[in-house]
Enzyme design. Structure first.
Site, PDB file in Angstrom:
ATOM      1  N   GLN A 105       0.965  -1.145   0.080  1.00 40.36           N
ATOM      2  CA  GLN A 105      -0.005   0.053  -0.075  1.00 40.36           C
ATOM      3  C   GLN A 105       0.855   1.087   0.092  1.00 40.36           C
ATOM      4  O   GLN A 105       1.627   1.486   0.813  1.00 40.36           O
ATOM      5  CB  GLN A 105      -0.832   0.069   1.188  1.00 40.36           C
ATOM      6  CG  GLN A 105      -1.865   1.209   1.467  1.00 40.36           C
ATOM      7  CD  GLN A 105      -2.932   0.990   2.365  1.00 40.36           C
ATOM      8  OE1 GLN A 105      -3.626   0.060   2.437  1.00 40.36           O
ATOM      9  NE2 GLN A 105      -2.731   1.960   3.485  1.00 40.36           N
ATOM     10  N   GLY A 106       0.855   1.934  -0.850  1.00 39.89           N
ATOM     11  CA  GLY A 106       1.705   3.310  -1.009  1.00 39.89           C
ATOM     12  C   GLY A 106       0.776   4.482  -0.911  1.00 39.89           C
ATOM     13  O   GLY A 106       0.359   5.115  -1.889  1.00 39.89           O
ATOM     14  N   GLU A 165      -5.390   9.799  18.014  1.00 38.05           N
ATOM     15  CA  GLU A 165      -5.837  11.087  18.272  1.00 38.05           C
ATOM     16  C   GLU A 165      -6.911  11.413  16.767  1.00 38.05           C
ATOM     17  O   GLU A 165      -7.744  11.951  16.973  1.00 38.05           O
ATOM     18  CB  GLU A 165      -4.667  12.278  18.326  1.00 38.05           C
ATOM     19  CG  GLU A 165      -3.886  12.175  19.546  1.00 38.05           C
ATOM     20  CD  GLU A 165      -3.121  10.899  19.661  1.00 38.05           C
ATOM     21  OE1 GLU A 165      -2.560  10.564  20.820  1.00 38.05           O
ATOM     22  OE2 GLU A 165      -2.775   9.946  18.471  1.00 38.05           O
ATOM     23  N   SER A 185       0.827   6.508   2.620  1.00 37.25           N
ATOM     24  CA  SER A 185       1.892   7.654   3.355  1.00 37.25           C
ATOM     25  C   SER A 185       3.067   8.171   2.936  1.00 37.25           C
ATOM     26  O   SER A 185       3.758   7.438   2.015  1.00 37.25           O
ATOM     27  CB  SER A 185       2.191   6.903   4.905  1.00 37.25           C
ATOM     28  OG  SER A 185       0.795   6.497   5.630  1.00 37.25           O
ATOM     29  N   GLU A 237     -13.331  -2.385   4.769  1.00 41.75           N
ATOM     30  CA  GLU A 237     -12.409  -3.651   4.935  1.00 41.75           C
ATOM     31  C   GLU A 237     -11.798  -3.850   6.270  1.00 41.75           C
ATOM     32  O   GLU A 237     -11.677  -4.669   6.600  1.00 41.75           O
ATOM     33  CB  GLU A 237     -11.286  -3.738   3.888  1.00 41.75           C
ATOM     34  CG  GLU A 237     -10.074  -2.813   3.940  1.00 41.75           C
ATOM     35  CD  GLU A 237      -9.072  -3.132   4.949  1.00 41.75           C
ATOM     36  OE1 GLU A 237      -9.123  -4.290   5.314  1.00 41.75           O
ATOM     37  OE2 GLU A 237      -8.612  -2.099   5.421  1.00 41.75           O
ATOM     38  N   SER A 284       4.218  -1.438   4.068  1.00 36.35           N
ATOM     39  CA  SER A 284       4.636  -2.896   4.803  1.00 36.35           C
ATOM     40  C   SER A 284       4.514  -3.784   3.425  1.00 36.35           C
ATOM     41  O   SER A 284       3.882  -3.867   2.506  1.00 36.35           O
ATOM     42  CB  SER A 284       3.356  -3.048   5.433  1.00 36.35           C
ATOM     43  OG  SER A 284       3.168  -2.568   6.786  1.00 36.35           O
TER      44      SER A 284
END
Length: 394
Positions: free
Chosen positions: A126-127, A375, A129, A244, A161
């Site tokens: 997953q790209g 937060e 951040s 999901e 990841s």
């Protein structure tokens, strides 16, 4: 005549028997400190075992190899946890994030290309951040410039990841720099073999390197790999990944509530702490919270399937799970003392509750920070769930 309850009992018995025959004995020891090649081979072998049994993607539609009723999914995850089965760590993004995106917003051609490939072992990362776009993901700076029937992508992604092993990547990039930051983002499927991609693993606090940086230097992405319309990537990401998250949490809640809690009790028993009133009180508190977590996850999935899920439901579950995980693993590290602090490795195919308590506790921060900090989740719950005024921007 069989009732739903007897059918569920029969299914539970079938899963139990399958686990007795297929969960590899001693896999935790065999997967501790192994090189990447052994980890990948084991994960792919285990995925194939689950797929053959029909247990790999029970949450997918029947057309694509799933279709298992929700009640059976809950039983399946309970029994996999109870029998200490390995987790599908390497396939996690593929079978949850990528599949949810494709099923919700992908084209028929994209589904036909990738869903069968995922079942054959296609690995995804997953790209999302970036160095200055973590919790404030909409501030991302990676750009995708239209160029005929393709886009040219340039930028950097962080905390991806499994990117070092990935075949494909879910990519968010800015296609309209002049638009409001959430309105100018598009969602792409990125082939990781494309020229111009440089993946660099990042070693974390416990010595693992599953997080990666991805550098993109004039990477050509076909326009056919755009998911949804151009500049609607933010909505695609929120709709699919929010949906999901409840399904992934159904399994993770069972893992934490079964094996994780069982190991915590066993550690207390081994140390002679079960007769201590303070310890007993802490364990009772955890058991109560775990019962609530399981019920919350089940309710979220049921509400999602019936179209009644609220805008903050996924954030509630994520916040509840991540902070409970942190408290439980922290308590494990507290009671087991220096021997737990001396462990340097945990099983590569385990979850966040491996029983290596100090490593588990350090790893639990991966849940309270990435994917939106606690937060941020509280802000979402307050603003979208409770309708409170939005937090003032700087």
């Amino acid at each position: 005549m069989p009732t739903p309850e007897t059918d569920l009992d029969d299914f539970r018995s079938a899963v139990q028997e399958w686990c007795r025959q297929h969960v590899p004995a001693g896999w935790r020891k065999a997967q501790t400190g192994v090189p990447d090649e052994e980890y990948i081979a084991f994960q792919q072998w285990w995925f194939a075992q689950l797929r053959e049994a029909g247990y790999a993607v029970p949450h997918w539609p029947a057309r694509w190899g799933g279709g298992m009723p929700l009640a059976q999914q809950a039983v399946l995850y309970q029994e996999l946890a109870a029998h200490d089965a390995p987790r599908l760590v390497l396939a996690f993004v593929a079978i949850h994030h990528a599949a949810a995106t494709l099923l919700e917003a992908g084209t028929e051609e994209q589904r036909a290309r990738h869903l069968p490939a995922i079942l054959d072992g296609e690995i995804w990362a997953q790209g999302f951040s970036e160095p200055e776009a973590g919790s404030d993901l909409a501030s991302l700076r990676t750009t995708a410039r239209p160029d005929g029937d393709r886009y040219i992508v340039t930028g950097q992604k962080l905390w991806a990841s499994g990117a070092a092993y990935a075949d494909w990547c879910l990519l968010l990039a800015r296609t309209d720099p002049a638009a409001r930051k959430r309105d100018g983002i598009s969602y792409f499927l990125l082939d990781m073999r494309t020229p111009g991609i440089d993946v660099r693993p990042i070693q974390n606090a416990v010595g693992e390197s599953h997080f990666c940086e991805i550098f993109l230097n004039d990477v050509a992405v076909p326009a056919a790999n755009l998911v949804g319309a151009e500049n609607t990537g933010w909505r695609v990401a929120q709709a699919t990944l929010g949906a999901e998250r409840g399904l992934t949490m159904l399994e993770l809640a069972e893992r934490l509530g079964n094996a994780g809690f069982r190991w915590l009790v066993e550690a207390c028993e081994r140390l002679g702490l079960l007769t201590d009133s303070l310890t007993a009180d802490r364990l009772a508190g955890f058991e109560t919270e775990l019962t609530g977590l399981r019920a919350l996850c089940r309710n979220l999935v049921e509400r999602h399937e019936s179209g009644r899920a609220g805008p903050a439901d996924a954030s509630i579950v994520k916040l509840y799970y991540s902070e409970l995980l942190q408290r439980m693993t922290g308590f494990g590290a507290e009671i087991t003392g220096l021997p737990a602090h001396a462990l340097l490795h945990k099983p590569a195919s385990s979850g966040w509750e491996s029983g290596a308590w100090m490593l588990d506790y350090i790893g639990s921060w991966e849940w309270t920070i990435p994917g939106g900090t606690s937060e941020i989740q509280r802000n979402i719950i307050a603003e979208r769930g409770l309708g409170l005024p939005r937090e003032a921007s700087a």
